[in-house]
Scaffold this motif. Structure first.
Motif, short mmCIF file in Angstrom:
data_model
loop_
_atom_site.label_atom_id
_atom_site.label_comp_id
_atom_site.label_asym_id
_atom_site.label_seq_id
_atom_site.Cartn_x
_atom_site.Cartn_y
_atom_site.Cartn_z
N PRO A 38 44.10 -3.14 2.36
CA PRO A 38 42.97 -2.25 2.26
C PRO A 38 41.66 -2.94 2.60
N THR A 42 38.35 -0.58 -1.25
CA THR A 42 39.05 0.67 -0.94
C THR A 42 40.48 0.58 -1.45
N PRO A 45 46.64 2.96 0.15
CA PRO A 45 47.20 4.31 0.21
C PRO A 45 48.50 4.42 -0.54
N GLN A 163 43.34 14.51 9.24
CA GLN A 163 42.55 13.94 8.15
C GLN A 163 41.25 13.29 8.63
N GLY A 187 44.21 6.89 3.47
CA GLY A 187 43.06 6.43 2.70
C GLY A 187 42.29 5.34 3.39
N ASN A 188 43.01 4.36 3.90
CA ASN A 188 42.36 3.28 4.62
C ASN A 188 41.79 3.76 5.96
#
Length: 221
Positions: A38, A42, A45, A163, A187-188
């Motif tokens: 990450p 952060t 995921p 996304q 997420g990353n």
């Protein structure tokens, strides 16, 4: 020469536990198996599609992702993504032996290992298949069904694309961010789109994608 290739193949398919564990340590791990690490502050995921590479000999000669160009073009079109990107991902993921027996042997020692020529993890596959034509298929089928592996990878990349924000910071193209999402998780990817700096593993994945880009284009062109 044939005898030597058989010897290499057997060493990979009948590996002792100690050798398998050592290989796993080199490959690395993470919350999402194969996470690319990450960015600063952060969270990692929950699931990622691909695994991190480490140098690995092929058990049965060279594997050429270009052999699956017809499937790549078909599923990329259905998923609405770049066929060149999907092929480049397959080249990125061709670093390890893609032999069904090897993959299953390794999975006994590392249950969260990735399966198939696109190196997809169970959680990523199960998430991606929902509502899709292959919803009834199982992650365990990926080592034996390479077309299924390509199809799942295409739709995972489709989901990464969905996304992405309309605008993002940084020097990355849409395809590069999707590839980072494939390796490091959504997420990353979102963090990279906001300007976070990728870690060394994600940066390496992106560098290899750029190296493979022209070759991938020729394969699907």
């Amino acid at each position: 020469m044939a005898e030597q290739r058989r010897g290499v193949r057997m060493r990979w398919l009948v590996l002792p536990a100690a050798a398998l564990m050592a290989w796993g340590c080199v490959r690395g791990g993470g919350a999402g198996p194969g996470s690319a690490g990450p960015p600063s502050r952060t969270p990692a995921p929950a699931s990622t599609a691909s695994a991190n590479p480490s140098p690995s000999p092929s058990p049965n000669g060279a594997y050429d992702p270009a052999a699956f160009a017809p499937q790549v073009r078909t599923y990329a079109k259905k998923a609405g993504i770049s066929a060149q990107l999907l092929m480049a991902i397959l080249y990125n993921e061709a670093y390890k032996p893609h032999d069904p027996a090897f993959e299953r042997s390794w999975q006994k020692y590392k249950p969260d290992a990735a399966f198939g020529i696109a190196n997809m993890h169970r959680a990523a596959f199960d998430q991606t298949k929902r509502g899709r034509d292959f919803a009834a298929r199982s992650w365990e089928e990926l080592p034996d069904d390479r077309a299924l592996a390509v199809e799942a990878a295409a739709w995972y990349l489709h989901d990464m694309s969905a996304q992405l924000p309309a605008h993002w910071q940084g020097p990355y193209s849409r395809e590069e961010l999707m590839a980072l999402g494939y390796n490091a998780g959504g997420g990353n990817m979102a963090a990279f789109a906001r300007g976070a700096k990728p870690g060394s593993q994600a940066s390496d994945y992106l560098s290899r994608l750029r190296d493979n880009w022209s070759k991938a284009g020729k394969a699907v062109g």
